[in-house]
Write a protein that holds these residues in place. Structure first.
Motif, PDB file in Angstrom:
ATOM      1  N   ALA A 134      71.608  -3.640  55.259  1.00 31.59           N
ATOM      2  CA  ALA A 134      72.017  -3.726  53.819  1.00 31.59           C
ATOM      3  C   ALA A 134      70.602  -3.374  52.826  1.00 31.59           C
ATOM      4  CB  ALA A 134      72.172  -5.030  53.267  1.00 31.59           C
ATOM      5  N   GLN A 135      69.596  -3.182  53.610  1.00 32.72           N
ATOM      6  CA  GLN A 135      68.070  -3.090  52.783  1.00 32.72           C
ATOM      7  C   GLN A 135      67.842  -1.461  53.016  1.00 32.72           C
ATOM      8  OE1 GLN A 135      65.064  -5.709  53.740  1.00 32.72           O
ATOM      9  NE2 GLN A 135      63.624  -4.455  52.477  1.00 32.72           N
ATOM     10  N   LEU A 136      67.310  -0.885  51.837  1.00 31.05           N
ATOM     11  CA  LEU A 136      66.744   0.203  51.900  1.00 31.05           C
ATOM     12  C   LEU A 136      65.421   0.105  52.226  1.00 31.05           C
ATOM     13  CD1 LEU A 136      68.333   2.205  48.901  1.00 31.05           C
ATOM     14  CD2 LEU A 136      68.958   2.705  51.493  1.00 31.05           C
ATOM     15  N   ALA A 137      65.029   1.327  52.940  1.00 31.94           N
ATOM     16  CA  ALA A 137      63.471   1.312  53.385  1.00 31.94           C
ATOM     17  C   ALA A 137      62.929   2.669  53.107  1.00 31.94           C
ATOM     18  CB  ALA A 137      63.247   0.779  54.640  1.00 31.94           C
ATOM     19  N   LEU A 138      61.610   2.629  52.686  1.00 37.35           N
ATOM     20  CA  LEU A 138      61.043   3.885  52.388  1.00 37.35           C
ATOM     21  C   LEU A 138      60.090   4.422  53.564  1.00 37.35           C
ATOM     22  CD1 LEU A 138      60.065   6.414  50.605  1.00 37.35           C
ATOM     23  CD2 LEU A 138      58.240   5.019  49.584  1.00 37.35           C
ATOM     24  N   VAL A 139      60.219   5.538  54.141  1.00 39.10           N
ATOM     25  CA  VAL A 139      59.487   5.938  55.281  1.00 39.10           C
ATOM     26  C   VAL A 139      58.297   6.983  54.752  1.00 39.10           C
ATOM     27  CG1 VAL A 139      59.496   7.246  57.668  1.00 39.10           C
ATOM     28  CG2 VAL A 139      61.309   5.565  56.923  1.00 39.10           C
ATOM     29  N   GLY A 197      68.599  10.342  65.600  1.00 38.44           N
ATOM     30  CA  GLY A 197      69.889  10.420  66.066  1.00 38.44           C
ATOM     31  C   GLY A 197      70.432   9.061  66.653  1.00 38.44           C
ATOM     32  N   ALA A 198      69.254   8.443  67.270  1.00 42.67           N
ATOM     33  CA  ALA A 198      69.981   6.926  67.885  1.00 42.67           C
ATOM     34  C   ALA A 198      70.443   6.013  66.832  1.00 42.67           C
ATOM     35  CB  ALA A 198      68.816   6.711  68.656  1.00 42.67           C
ATOM     36  N   ALA A 199      69.694   6.157  65.516  1.00 41.91           N
ATOM     37  CA  ALA A 199      69.873   5.407  64.501  1.00 41.91           C
ATOM     38  C   ALA A 199      71.117   5.748  63.745  1.00 41.91           C
ATOM     39  CB  ALA A 199      68.879   5.245  63.489  1.00 41.91           C
ATOM     40  N   GLY A 200      71.665   6.936  64.156  1.00 50.50           N
ATOM     41  CA  GLY A 200      72.885   7.451  63.380  1.00 50.50           C
ATOM     42  C   GLY A 200      72.781   7.512  61.848  1.00 50.50           C
ATOM     43  N   VAL A 201      71.455   8.104  61.436  1.00 51.20           N
ATOM     44  CA  VAL A 201      71.072   8.394  60.223  1.00 51.20           C
ATOM     45  C   VAL A 201      71.362  10.065  59.924  1.00 51.20           C
ATOM     46  CG1 VAL A 201      69.104   8.479  58.477  1.00 51.20           C
ATOM     47  CG2 VAL A 201      69.358   6.680  60.227  1.00 51.20           C
ATOM     48  N   PRO A 202      72.056  10.391  58.983  1.00 51.63           N
ATOM     49  CA  PRO A 202      72.205  11.838  58.729  1.00 51.63           C
ATOM     50  C   PRO A 202      70.984  12.377  58.149  1.00 51.63           C
ATOM     51  CG  PRO A 202      73.231  10.370  56.970  1.00 51.63           C
ATOM     52  CD  PRO A 202      72.883   9.460  58.201  1.00 51.63           C
ATOM     53  N   GLU A 229      61.180   1.118  60.577  1.00 45.80           N
ATOM     54  CA  GLU A 229      61.903   1.386  59.388  1.00 45.80           C
ATOM     55  C   GLU A 229      63.388   1.642  59.616  1.00 45.80           C
ATOM     56  OE1 GLU A 229      60.531   0.764  56.594  1.00 45.80           O
ATOM     57  OE2 GLU A 229      58.510   0.785  56.887  1.00 45.80           O
ATOM     58  N   LEU A 230      63.889   2.197  60.720  1.00 41.70           N
ATOM     59  CA  LEU A 230      65.225   2.546  60.780  1.00 41.70           C
ATOM     60  C   LEU A 230      65.923   1.187  61.148  1.00 41.70           C
ATOM     61  CD1 LEU A 230      65.037   5.862  62.565  1.00 41.70           C
ATOM     62  CD2 LEU A 230      65.918   5.386  60.413  1.00 41.70           C
ATOM     63  N   GLY A 231      65.226   0.232  61.594  1.00 35.96           N
ATOM     64  CA  GLY A 231      66.052  -1.123  62.034  1.00 35.96           C
ATOM     65  C   GLY A 231      66.502  -1.776  60.786  1.00 35.96           C
ATOM     66  N   ARG A 232      65.971  -1.424  59.521  1.00 35.35           N
ATOM     67  CA  ARG A 232      66.520  -1.880  58.508  1.00 35.35           C
ATOM     68  C   ARG A 232      67.034  -1.215  57.355  1.00 35.35           C
ATOM     69  NH1 ARG A 232      60.786  -3.322  58.439  1.00 35.35           N
ATOM     70  NH2 ARG A 232      59.618  -2.285  56.961  1.00 35.35           N
ATOM     71  N   TRP A 233      67.383   0.075  58.025  1.00 33.51           N
ATOM     72  CA  TRP A 233      67.778   1.268  57.103  1.00 33.51           C
ATOM     73  C   TRP A 233      69.015   1.080  56.552  1.00 33.51           C
ATOM     74  CZ3 TRP A 233      64.901   4.156  54.333  1.00 33.51           C
ATOM     75  CH2 TRP A 233      65.463   5.588  53.908  1.00 33.51           C
ATOM     76  N   ALA A 234      69.409   1.417  55.616  1.00 29.98           N
ATOM     77  CA  ALA A 234      70.763   1.522  54.917  1.00 29.98           C
ATOM     78  C   ALA A 234      71.760   2.463  55.170  1.00 29.98           C
ATOM     79  CB  ALA A 234      70.802   1.070  53.540  1.00 29.98           C
ATOM     80  N   GLY A 235      71.263   3.588  55.892  1.00 29.96           N
ATOM     81  CA  GLY A 235      72.178   4.865  56.121  1.00 29.96           C
ATOM     82  C   GLY A 235      71.984   5.710  55.142  1.00 29.96           C
ATOM     83  N   GLU A 236      71.349   5.788  54.344  1.00 35.19           N
ATOM     84  CA  GLU A 236      71.408   6.910  53.319  1.00 35.19           C
ATOM     85  C   GLU A 236      70.642   8.203  54.252  1.00 35.19           C
ATOM     86  OE1 GLU A 236      70.448   7.021  48.927  1.00 35.19           O
ATOM     87  OE2 GLU A 236      69.565   4.989  49.462  1.00 35.19           O
TER      88      GLU A 236
END
Length: 271
Positions: free
Chosen positions: A266-271, A89-94, A53-60
């Motif tokens: 660009a795309q959000l994803a729900l985990v 952490g590797a994906a840089g997601v807060p 999922e993080l491969g297409r995460w928008a960073g939220e």
């Protein structure tokens, strides 16, 4: 509260009566009461799915552990959180980890390296109340020590004063004692949250209230709407009192500023 979440577990051995995640157990064909407390659903593939999922995460920003404490006893056996933290952490997601357990200290190094926030819930410091409504969780003193240890380890730590229990833990002296001890633990901010009673939580909590404090049931039914929210007037009064106390003890009050680290896709994803 973050809009998106990932949780290694559903259900929670802390057995907190006011946990807002109880209703989710119904979607699994389990009840929101005793099953939520004892039939913990483990997601052994959570790390693999999260990485996809993080491969297409928008960073939220993400919340971790909202359908059950991610450092509850099951984590000692399954050790899912180091992988979750490393992936985020590797994906840089807060992200913010929600817990009441000192087991989080096991992962303090990886949490600090990943830039994680940890939110520790300390709603009251009265042990009689804690034993009644949070029977599987550690006491307030242990959580206060946890806050101090996380700060010392370089982990950004929030304190949620959640949930404030109407007519049970909302007296001025109770609020004052709680804010004073949170400040003494080294916290710099408090986020107050008044008890919510969504479907699933409402029935379980009111069942307990009817047995332990039957004279309060009618007052709760007047205070809460059908969606489980307390009246705005009551909530504003309580949060206003806590805000004043925070000023006295030199802490900020309220939710932290949203953080972002730039989207990876660009795309959000729900985990």
């Amino acid at each position: 509260m973050e809009r998106w979440a990932v949780s290694p577990f559903r259900g929670c051995a802390h057995a907190c009566l006011g946990c807002g995640a109880r209703g989710g157990h119904r979607r699994l064909g389990l009840d929101a009461g005793g099953d939520f407390d004892s039939r913990i659903v483990v997601k052994p593939n959570v790390v693999e799915r999260l990485r996809v999922e993080l491969g297409r995460w928008a960073g939220e920003p993400l919340a971790v552990g909202v359908s059950g404490d991610c450092y509850q006893p099951a984590e000692e056996r399954y050790r899912l959180m180091p992988g979750v933290v490393a992936a985020l952490g590797a994906a840089g997601v807060p992200f913010t980890v929600y817990t009441k357990s000192a087991l989080v200290l096991r992962d303090a190094g990886v949490l600090a390296a990943a830039g994680a926030r940890v939110a520790v819930s300390i709603a009251f410091v009265d042990e009689r109340i804690r034993r009644a409504v949070e029977p599987g969780a550690v006491g307030a003193q242990a959580r206060l020590e946890l806050v101090s240890a996380l700060v010392e380890a370089g982990v950004e730590c929030r304190v949620l004063m959640s949930p404030v229990l109407p007519l049970l833990s909302d007296a001025t002296d109770q609020l004052t004692a709680t804010v004073r001890r949170i400040a003494g633990a080294g916290a710099v901010a408090v986020e107050p949250v008044v008890l919510r009673l969504p479907p699933g939580t409402r029935e379980w909590y009111l069942r307990w209230l009817g047995g332990a404090h039957p004279h309060l049931v009618e007052r709760y039914e007047e205070l809460y709407d059908r969606a489980g929210f307390p009246s705005s007037g009551y909530e504003q009064r309580i949060t206003g009192q806590i805000e004043q106390l925070c000023r006295v003890y030199g802490m900020r009050c309220g939710a932290p500023e949203p953080e972002g680290r730039g989207p990876r896709a660009a795309q959000l994803a729900l985990v």
